[in-house]
Design a protein around this motif. Structure first.
Motif, PDB file in Angstrom:
ATOM      1  N   THR A 143       0.883  -1.163   0.000  1.00  0.00           N
ATOM      2  CA  THR A 143       0.000   0.000   0.000  1.00  0.00           C
ATOM      3  C   THR A 143       0.919   1.211   0.000  1.00  0.00           C
ATOM      4  O   THR A 143       1.485   1.584   1.021  1.00  0.00           O
ATOM      5  CB  THR A 143      -0.912   0.004   1.240  1.00  0.00           C
ATOM      6  OG1 THR A 143      -1.537  -1.274   1.305  1.00  0.00           O
ATOM      7  CG2 THR A 143      -1.980   1.072   1.133  1.00  0.00           C
TER       8      THR A 143
ATOM      9  N   ASP B 290       0.631   4.433  -0.652  1.00  0.00           N
ATOM     10  CA  ASP B 290       0.315   5.807  -0.254  1.00  0.00           C
ATOM     11  C   ASP B 290       0.060   5.945   1.237  1.00  0.00           C
ATOM     12  O   ASP B 290      -0.494   6.928   1.693  1.00  0.00           O
ATOM     13  CB  ASP B 290      -0.878   6.324  -1.068  1.00  0.00           C
ATOM     14  CG  ASP B 290      -2.054   5.370  -0.982  1.00  0.00           C
ATOM     15  OD1 ASP B 290      -1.925   4.325  -0.303  1.00  0.00           O
ATOM     16  OD2 ASP B 290      -3.096   5.663  -1.589  1.00  0.00           O
ATOM     17  N   SER B 291       0.463   4.943   2.021  1.00  0.00           N
ATOM     18  CA  SER B 291       0.229   5.024   3.465  1.00  0.00           C
ATOM     19  C   SER B 291       1.537   5.284   4.209  1.00  0.00           C
ATOM     20  O   SER B 291       2.616   5.027   3.706  1.00  0.00           O
ATOM     21  CB  SER B 291      -0.374   3.708   3.959  1.00  0.00           C
ATOM     22  OG  SER B 291       0.556   2.661   3.810  1.00  0.00           O
ATOM     23  N   HIS B 292       1.426   5.833   5.398  1.00  0.00           N
ATOM     24  CA  HIS B 292       2.587   6.021   6.272  1.00  0.00           C
ATOM     25  C   HIS B 292       2.291   5.372   7.601  1.00  0.00           C
ATOM     26  O   HIS B 292       1.352   5.786   8.251  1.00  0.00           O
ATOM     27  CB  HIS B 292       2.876   7.509   6.477  1.00  0.00           C
ATOM     28  CG  HIS B 292       3.119   8.237   5.201  1.00  0.00           C
ATOM     29  ND1 HIS B 292       4.312   8.153   4.529  1.00  0.00           N
ATOM     30  CD2 HIS B 292       2.315   9.027   4.456  1.00  0.00           C
ATOM     31  CE1 HIS B 292       4.238   8.887   3.423  1.00  0.00           C
ATOM     32  NE2 HIS B 292       3.033   9.418   3.354  1.00  0.00           N
TER      33      HIS B 292
ATOM     34  N   LEU C 105       4.441   2.412   5.301  1.00  0.00           N
ATOM     35  CA  LEU C 105       4.017   1.547   4.205  1.00  0.00           C
ATOM     36  C   LEU C 105       3.452   0.255   4.792  1.00  0.00           C
ATOM     37  O   LEU C 105       3.958  -0.242   5.795  1.00  0.00           O
ATOM     38  CB  LEU C 105       5.216   1.184   3.316  1.00  0.00           C
ATOM     39  CG  LEU C 105       5.963   2.321   2.626  1.00  0.00           C
ATOM     40  CD1 LEU C 105       7.203   1.780   1.919  1.00  0.00           C
ATOM     41  CD2 LEU C 105       5.055   3.035   1.629  1.00  0.00           C
ATOM     42  N   VAL C 106       2.403  -0.261   4.163  1.00  0.00           N
ATOM     43  CA  VAL C 106       1.858  -1.546   4.598  1.00  0.00           C
ATOM     44  C   VAL C 106       2.193  -2.587   3.534  1.00  0.00           C
ATOM     45  O   VAL C 106       1.866  -2.419   2.361  1.00  0.00           O
ATOM     46  CB  VAL C 106       0.330  -1.461   4.807  1.00  0.00           C
ATOM     47  CG1 VAL C 106      -0.215  -2.843   5.185  1.00  0.00           C
ATOM     48  CG2 VAL C 106      -0.001  -0.428   5.873  1.00  0.00           C
TER      49      VAL C 106
ATOM     50  N   SER D 202       1.980  -6.627   2.373  1.00  0.00           N
ATOM     51  CA  SER D 202       1.289  -7.882   2.672  1.00  0.00           C
ATOM     52  C   SER D 202       1.704  -8.968   1.699  1.00  0.00           C
ATOM     53  O   SER D 202       1.960  -8.725   0.530  1.00  0.00           O
ATOM     54  CB  SER D 202      -0.223  -7.690   2.700  1.00  0.00           C
ATOM     55  OG  SER D 202      -0.708  -7.488   1.410  1.00  0.00           O
TER      56      SER D 202
ATOM     57  N   ARG E 254       1.361  -9.672   7.198  1.00  0.00           N
ATOM     58  CA  ARG E 254       1.356  -8.223   7.070  1.00  0.00           C
ATOM     59  C   ARG E 254       2.535  -7.629   7.830  1.00  0.00           C
ATOM     60  O   ARG E 254       2.927  -8.128   8.892  1.00  0.00           O
ATOM     61  CB  ARG E 254       0.036  -7.735   7.685  1.00  0.00           C
ATOM     62  CG  ARG E 254      -0.416  -6.363   7.297  1.00  0.00           C
ATOM     63  CD  ARG E 254      -1.891  -6.215   7.738  1.00  0.00           C
ATOM     64  NE  ARG E 254      -2.332  -4.857   7.568  1.00  0.00           N
ATOM     65  CZ  ARG E 254      -2.044  -3.875   8.411  1.00  0.00           C
ATOM     66  NH1 ARG E 254      -1.335  -4.118   9.497  1.00  0.00           N
ATOM     67  NH2 ARG E 254      -2.481  -2.647   8.175  1.00  0.00           N
TER      68      ARG E 254
ATOM     69  N   GLU F   6       4.289  -3.565   8.740  1.00  0.00           N
ATOM     70  CA  GLU F   6       4.294  -2.114   8.565  1.00  0.00           C
ATOM     71  C   GLU F   6       5.740  -1.661   8.674  1.00  0.00           C
ATOM     72  O   GLU F   6       6.468  -2.091   9.576  1.00  0.00           O
ATOM     73  CB  GLU F   6       3.463  -1.437   9.654  1.00  0.00           C
ATOM     74  CG  GLU F   6       1.986  -1.672   9.473  1.00  0.00           C
ATOM     75  CD  GLU F   6       1.156  -0.863  10.457  1.00  0.00           C
ATOM     76  OE1 GLU F   6       1.765  -0.137  11.279  1.00  0.00           O
ATOM     77  OE2 GLU F   6      -0.075  -0.966  10.389  1.00  0.00           O
TER      78      GLU F   6
ATOM     79  N   PRO G 174       5.557   7.967  -3.946  1.00  0.00           N
ATOM     80  CA  PRO G 174       5.145   6.622  -3.555  1.00  0.00           C
ATOM     81  C   PRO G 174       5.944   5.609  -4.381  1.00  0.00           C
ATOM     82  O   PRO G 174       6.174   5.833  -5.562  1.00  0.00           O
ATOM     83  CB  PRO G 174       3.659   6.565  -3.930  1.00  0.00           C
ATOM     84  CG  PRO G 174       3.228   7.974  -4.054  1.00  0.00           C
ATOM     85  CD  PRO G 174       4.442   8.760  -4.451  1.00  0.00           C
TER      86      PRO G 174
ATOM     87  N   LYS H  52       3.876  -1.785  -8.941  1.00  0.00           N
ATOM     88  CA  LYS H  52       2.608  -1.065  -8.860  1.00  0.00           C
ATOM     89  C   LYS H  52       1.702  -1.407 -10.038  1.00  0.00           C
ATOM     90  O   LYS H  52       2.167  -1.448 -11.160  1.00  0.00           O
ATOM     91  CB  LYS H  52       2.888   0.431  -8.848  1.00  0.00           C
ATOM     92  CG  LYS H  52       1.764   1.227  -8.249  1.00  0.00           C
ATOM     93  CD  LYS H  52       2.191   2.689  -8.151  1.00  0.00           C
ATOM     94  CE  LYS H  52       1.118   3.507  -7.467  1.00  0.00           C
ATOM     95  NZ  LYS H  52       1.539   4.893  -7.295  1.00  0.00           N
TER      96      LYS H  52
END
Lengths: 266, 190
Positions: free
Chosen positions: A182, A184-186, A188-189, A191, A231, A233, A243, A266
């Motif tokens: 993922t 666009d997260s902070h 990053l995630v 999985s 998962r 982080e 990103p 991506k």
């Protein structure tokens, strides 16, 4: 003919001692698993780089600071080389800087294939350039190592075992394991999904193959999540200004089975 | 907390933000503050003459030449040594002054940051690690000398000169390209 070769074909043949080239804080040599080559038949070899005690050399992703070891092969006409294997690294801190690489000795396996009509003694050369660091200093090294082999019935050398061990440490790409990010997260995630028997990402050391996507100093641990995935982080690298578009992770199972390389785009 | 996290937590330097203010003493015993150079472009270069990546840029003459060239353009060049006493790259100030002169260093000041405060405030990781502060006191570059992360002097000519590209842009009043990139070199010996 060498007497050992004459009288005991099945016995392990003492490896001809390859000239180790020393430079800076490490020495390099080129080892072969077979005493002789046969025209057209693949041959297992490995380039050895041994840093002195207390010194390390670097993986493809060196982490902060450091420098990847570069290897360039020069083969006789018609000879072909497979990809030079880069065994999975370990983590270390050099002073404050997190890095990935090899403490002491590493073997880079590479398979050579002579042409169908190969004959006579062959000499192959490999140029190495590396950086060795301890907590106190970094010293570069450069060496050209040679592999000389004659044609003949190949016997197993005393180096075959350790070449085999190094081959088992080179990450492989397999079916049935995939990575998602993922982006666009902070933080990053990440999985992982796997249908591969016996593969448990939670029981692996994990390394990012690219620099500048995930923070080199971050703990990268996967835990099983409820949806049949694993998962993790992880903070993005401070050098990731957009990103990320791709990430490749190397999973090194704690049970000693072969490391896996899992790529995401991506 | 691991040392990396400790280092990261103390970093005050962010591209586009005011550079961390500091006062340090140079090898001649003179006190130098960033605030002294308000209205001028300031370069900070992290140094350890025993590091092969630093040797690359001194023995080739590259860094001394840049220090001279940009001084002529009004840039204030500060070479900073954050090695702790007893670590590689540390010498007492008077000997460091001799060493810097022998290596051809032509910086306006060679700063002794023996307690590492300036280095940690800027987040200096390696030698050489380059920073540029613009006339308004903002940090506008944090990165490498150039694009080829090797200790070989022959690579300087063919590398992308990331640092001088940035410095030229700052002097021309243009936007700084690649303002944050991975510096290469030996770890700073805090």
């Amino acid at each position: 003919m060498h007497p050992v070769f004459q009288t005991a074909l099945a016995a392990v043949i003492a490896s001809p001692v390859p000239a180790a080239e020393r430079s800076g804080k490490a020495e390099a040599s080129w080892l072969s698993a077979a005493s002789h080559y046969q025209a057209g038949e693949p041959l297992r070899t490995a380039i050895r780089l041994a840093a002195d005690s207390g010194w390390h050399t670097y993986w493809d992703n060196p982490g902060e600071g450091g420098m990847p070891t570069s290897i360039t092969l020069h083969l006789p006409d018609g000879w072909k080389a497979g990809e030079i294997g880069r065994p999975a690294p370990v983590r270390f801190l050099t002073g404050d800087l997190p890095g990935f690489g090899y403490e002491g000795e590493v073997l880079f396996p590479v398979e050579l294939t002579p042409p169908a009509g190969a004959s006579g003694e062959m000499t192959a050369k490999a140029e190495l350039s590396w950086l060795a660091c301890s907590d106190d200093a970094c010293i570069p090294g450069e060496a050209t190592v040679e592999l000389k082999l004659s044609p003949g019935k190949p016997g197993t050398t005393t180096d075959a075992d350790r070449i085999g061990k190094a081959e088992k440490q080179v990450p492989e790409t397999v079916e049935g394991v995939s990575l998602d990010v993922t982006a666009d997260s902070h933080p990053l995630v990440l999985s992982v999904r796997s249908t591969r028997d016996g593969f448990d990402p939670a029981e692996c050391s994990v390394f990012p193959l690219e620099f500048g996507v995930v923070d080199a100093g971050a703990d990268l641990h996967f835990a099983k999540s409820g949806d049949g995935r694993w998962r993790a982080e992880v903070p993005a690298s401070e050098y990731a200004d957009a990103p990320p578009a791709s990430l490749t992770l190397v999973f090194v199972p704690e049970d000693g089975t072969k490391p896996l390389r899992v790529a995401w785009t991506k | 907390m691991n040392p990396v996290a400790a280092l990261a937590a103390a970093v005050l330097a962010v591209i586009g933000q005011p550079a961390p203010s500091f006062t340090a003493t140079d090898v001649k015993g003179q006190e130098v503050s960033l605030a002294d150079f308000k209205g001028k472009v300031v370069v900070l270069e992290w140094n350890n003459f025993d590091c092969p990546f630093v040797k690359k840029h001194y023995q080739s003459g590259n860094l001394p030449k840049l220090q001279e060239t940009y001084a002529d353009k009004g840039v204030v060049w500060l070479t900073v040594n954050s090695a702790a006493e007893g670590k590689q790259g540390y010498l007492e100030p008077s000997k460091m002054a001799e060493k810097a002169a022998a290596e051809g260093n032509k910086a306006a000041h060679y700063l002794m940051d023996t307690d590492g405060k300036v280095g940690k405030a800027f987040g200096a990781k390696v030698t050489p690690h380059m920073f540029i502060v613009n006339k308004d006191g903002a940090l506008v570059y944090d990165g490498a000398m150039d694009s080829k992360a090797t200790p070989k002097a022959d690579d300087i000519e063919t590398a992308e000169p990331l640092f001088t590209n940035a410095l030229d842009a700052v002097l021309d009043g243009k936007e700084v390209p690649d303002s944050k990139n991975k510096p290469y070199g030996c770890g700073v010996k805090y």
